[in-house]
Design an enzyme around this catalytic site. Structure first.
Site, PDB file in Angstrom:
ATOM      1  N   ARG A   1       0.231   5.535  32.241  1.00 35.72           N
ATOM      2  CA  ARG A   1      -0.865   5.743  31.295  1.00 35.72           C
ATOM      3  C   ARG A   1      -2.191   5.409  31.974  1.00 35.72           C
ATOM      4  NH1 ARG A   1      -2.705   1.345  31.897  1.00 35.72           N
ATOM      5  NH2 ARG A   1      -4.379   1.817  30.449  1.00 35.72           N
ATOM      6  N   GLY A   2      -3.293   5.650  31.223  1.00 35.69           N
ATOM      7  CA  GLY A   2      -4.623   5.458  31.800  1.00 35.69           C
ATOM      8  C   GLY A   2      -5.097   6.812  32.296  1.00 35.69           C
ATOM      9  N   ALA A   3      -6.380   7.114  32.039  1.00 35.54           N
ATOM     10  CA  ALA A   3      -6.880   8.479  32.255  1.00 35.54           C
ATOM     11  C   ALA A   3      -6.624   9.018  33.669  1.00 35.54           C
ATOM     12  CB  ALA A   3      -8.361   8.530  31.872  1.00 35.54           C
TER      13      ALA A   3
ATOM     14  N   ARG B   1      -0.904  14.596  26.421  1.00 32.43           N
ATOM     15  CA  ARG B   1      -1.881  13.730  25.752  1.00 32.43           C
ATOM     16  C   ARG B   1      -3.226  14.472  25.736  1.00 32.43           C
ATOM     17  NH1 ARG B   1      -1.966   7.581  27.302  1.00 32.43           N
ATOM     18  NH2 ARG B   1      -2.691   7.494  25.138  1.00 32.43           N
TER      19      ARG B   1
ATOM     20  N   GLN C   1      -2.184  -3.040  25.817  1.00 27.61           N
ATOM     21  CA  GLN C   1      -2.494  -2.794  27.235  1.00 27.61           C
ATOM     22  C   GLN C   1      -3.332  -3.934  27.827  1.00 27.61           C
ATOM     23  OE1 GLN C   1      -2.720  -0.558  24.795  1.00 27.61           O
ATOM     24  NE2 GLN C   1      -2.442   1.538  25.479  1.00 27.61           N
TER      25      GLN C   1
ATOM     26  N   ASP D   1     -12.063   7.573  28.775  1.00 26.23           N
ATOM     27  CA  ASP D   1     -11.094   8.679  28.879  1.00 26.23           C
ATOM     28  C   ASP D   1     -11.774  10.034  28.937  1.00 26.23           C
ATOM     29  OD1 ASP D   1      -9.502   6.343  27.623  1.00 26.23           O
ATOM     30  OD2 ASP D   1      -8.022   7.758  28.407  1.00 26.23           O
TER      31      ASP D   1
ATOM     32  N   ASN E   1     -12.935   6.167  24.487  1.00 25.12           N
ATOM     33  CA  ASN E   1     -12.123   5.173  25.200  1.00 25.12           C
ATOM     34  C   ASN E   1     -11.193   4.544  24.163  1.00 25.12           C
ATOM     35  OD1 ASN E   1     -11.426   3.761  27.653  1.00 25.12           O
ATOM     36  ND2 ASN E   1     -12.320   1.935  26.742  1.00 25.12           N
ATOM     37  N   LYS E   2     -10.353   3.659  24.613  1.00 24.47           N
ATOM     38  CA  LYS E   2      -9.330   3.048  23.754  1.00 24.47           C
ATOM     39  C   LYS E   2      -9.912   2.588  22.423  1.00 24.47           C
ATOM     40  CE  LYS E   2      -5.808   2.779  24.308  1.00 24.47           C
ATOM     41  NZ  LYS E   2      -4.933   3.853  23.753  1.00 24.47           N
TER      42      LYS E   2
HETATM   43  O1  MRU Z   1      -3.611   4.951  25.867  1.00 24.60           O
HETATM   44  P1  MRU Z   1      -3.941   4.532  27.274  1.00 24.60           P
HETATM   45  O2  MRU Z   1      -3.332   3.230  27.651  1.00 24.60           O
HETATM   46  O3  MRU Z   1      -3.664   5.619  28.268  1.00 24.60           O
HETATM   47  O4  MRU Z   1      -5.516   4.333  27.230  1.00 24.60           O
HETATM   48  C1  MRU Z   1      -6.201   4.014  28.409  1.00 24.60           C
HETATM   49  C2  MRU Z   1      -7.623   3.671  28.189  1.00 24.60           C
HETATM   50  O5  MRU Z   1      -8.160   3.793  27.123  1.00 24.60           O
HETATM   51  C3  MRU Z   1      -8.405   3.257  29.398  1.00 24.60           C
HETATM   52  O6  MRU Z   1      -9.427   2.398  29.046  1.00 24.60           O
HETATM   53  C4  MRU Z   1      -9.020   4.509  30.035  1.00 24.60           C
HETATM   54  O7  MRU Z   1      -8.021   5.453  30.308  1.00 24.60           O
HETATM   55  C5  MRU Z   1      -9.776   4.218  31.263  1.00 24.60           C
HETATM   56  S1  MRU Z   1      -8.685   3.940  32.601  1.00 24.60           S
HETATM   57  C6  MRU Z   1      -9.485   3.742  34.050  1.00 24.60           C
END
Ligand code: MRU
Length: 375
Positions: free
Chosen positions: A46-48, A113, A219, A260, A270-271
């Site tokens: 996970r993570g962008a 996603r 997370q 994201d 973002n999250k």
């Molecule tokens: O749902 P996730 O865990 O994939 O969400 C990730 C985030 O919101 C991060 O803050 C974002 O992807 C930046 S990662 C460098």
């Protein structure tokens, strides 16, 4: 400190299973693109930026499997990140059919996603690599593997530059609050927001971090705290609803998160929970920094209202660690992301520059200089 988040090793995609952290550090070998797409959907990776890297490797995995299918005397793998491709028997392989299959695989990953634009950025690069190979299977193998590995290698370089550019903004003794995980686990490199903190720490600055736990999937507590403790950085985990009290007490010097998707006018997704922190920054006069590579920018969208926001399974909210925490009859609201208007931001830190008080004009000028848009 680099985290080995996802990689392509001897014909398999290998991921550090993020669902199991911090209890277990387990690397899992994935042999099929469908399995990797499922792993992205349930946040094992996970993570962008990391899901972009994983999907690029997933397209390569489809190619690997197509080449090896039905060959008795085939080598046990073709591609490996770190060594040259093994020779393979080209006889009878239909390059056009395989290219079509790879494009279908890219579509499958695009449906995993919806919010993080890095996924679509990486898949677009993979599509172009497929299309410029025509039906020539040798060229397809060369271009698709080179592109997947270039996307991955580029991440590390980009993250280090973001770290350097952002560390200038952090002074010795600062307390920084972060949300979710924008570390190496989220980028397959060094991180974005956490790269800034790690770089400042490596420069000898004493930085203390508050990590919001980030309900419902934790997370912040599970991943950011794991990453920062491994890097020797002081970290305190808090429930998301404890953040306001820290601001009110004057105990936060800066907020630093990833993103994201950042759009033309600087609005960003973002999250879920990031917007609340931005509002607190505005109220209490605390700088709000976003660290993100140019691959997180979507300059085809004008403002944040058009960013697609992923809604996840209500069950994630109605339970905790497998235990029911709300009656079955109750509905649950579970957006994975929220949109923070650009007006709340002090600066966006990219790999090429820091954009202060970002707006459409400044972003366009910076994108021009970075070669993202014509200058
Ligand atoms: O749902 P996730 O865990 O994939 O969400 C990730 C985030 O919101 C991060 O803050 C974002 O992807 C930046 S990662 C460098």
């Amino acid at each position: 400190m680099i985290v080995r988040t996802v990689d392509y090793i001897k014909g398999k995609v290998v991921i550090l299973d993020q669902i199991l952290l911090p209890t277990e550090e387990k690397y899992v070998e994935i042999g099929y693109p469908e399995e990797l797409a499922a792993a992205i959907r349930i946040l094992r990776v996970r993570g962008a930026p990391a899901i972009g890297v994983a999907a690029a490797h997933g397209v390569l995995l489809a190619l690997e499997n197509e080449i090896l299918a039905g060959r008795k005397d085939a080598p046990d793998h073709i591609f490996d990140h770190g060594s040259d491709a093994a020779g393979f028997d080209i006889e009878g392989l239909d390059g056009a059919a395989i290219a079509a299959k790879l494009l279908e695989t890219a579509d499958m990953f695009a449906a995993t996603r919806p919010t993080a634009v890095n996924l679509f950025w990486a898949l677009e690069r993979m599509r172009k690599a497929i299309e410029r190979s025509g039906s020539d299977i040798a060229l397809l193998a060369e271009n698709v593997s080179a592109e997947a590995f270039a996307i991955h290698d580029g991440e590390l370089e980009t993250d280090h530059r973001i770290g350097e550019n952002g560390a200038v903004l952090l002074r010795d003794g600062m307390t920084v609050l972060t949300h979710c995980n924008a570390g190496g686990l989220a980028t397959a490199g060094y991180g974005t927001a956490l790269a800034v903190i790690k770089t400042a720490h490596e420069q000898g600055k004493r930085i203390s971090v508050y990590a919001c736990e980030t309900r419902p999937l934790l997370q912040g507590a599970r991943l950011t705290a794991w990453e920062l403790t491994r890097a020797g950085i002081d970290v305190t985990v808090l429930c998301d609803n404890a953040a306001a009290s820290l601001f009110a007490a004057g105990r936060i010097d800066a907020v630093m998160t990833g993103a994201d998707r950042i759009v033309t006018n600087g609005d960003l997704a973002n999250k879920i929970g990031t917007l609340g922190l931005a509002v607190l920054c505005g109220k209490y006069g605390v700088p709000m920094y976003i660290a993100a590579p140019w691959s997180t920018f979507d300059l085809s969208i004008e403002d944040g209202s058009s960013i697609p926001i992923e809604e996840r399974d209500p069950g994630e909210v109605k339970s905790f660690a497998g235990v029911k925490t709300a009656p079955d009859e109750a509905r649950a609201y579970n957006p994975a992301f929220d949109v923070t208007p650009a007006g709340f931001l002090t600066a966006i830190i990219t790999e090429t520059c820091v954009i202060e008080s970002p707006d459409a004009k400044k972003i366009s000028a910076a994108a021009g200089k970075a070669g993202i848009l014509p200058a």
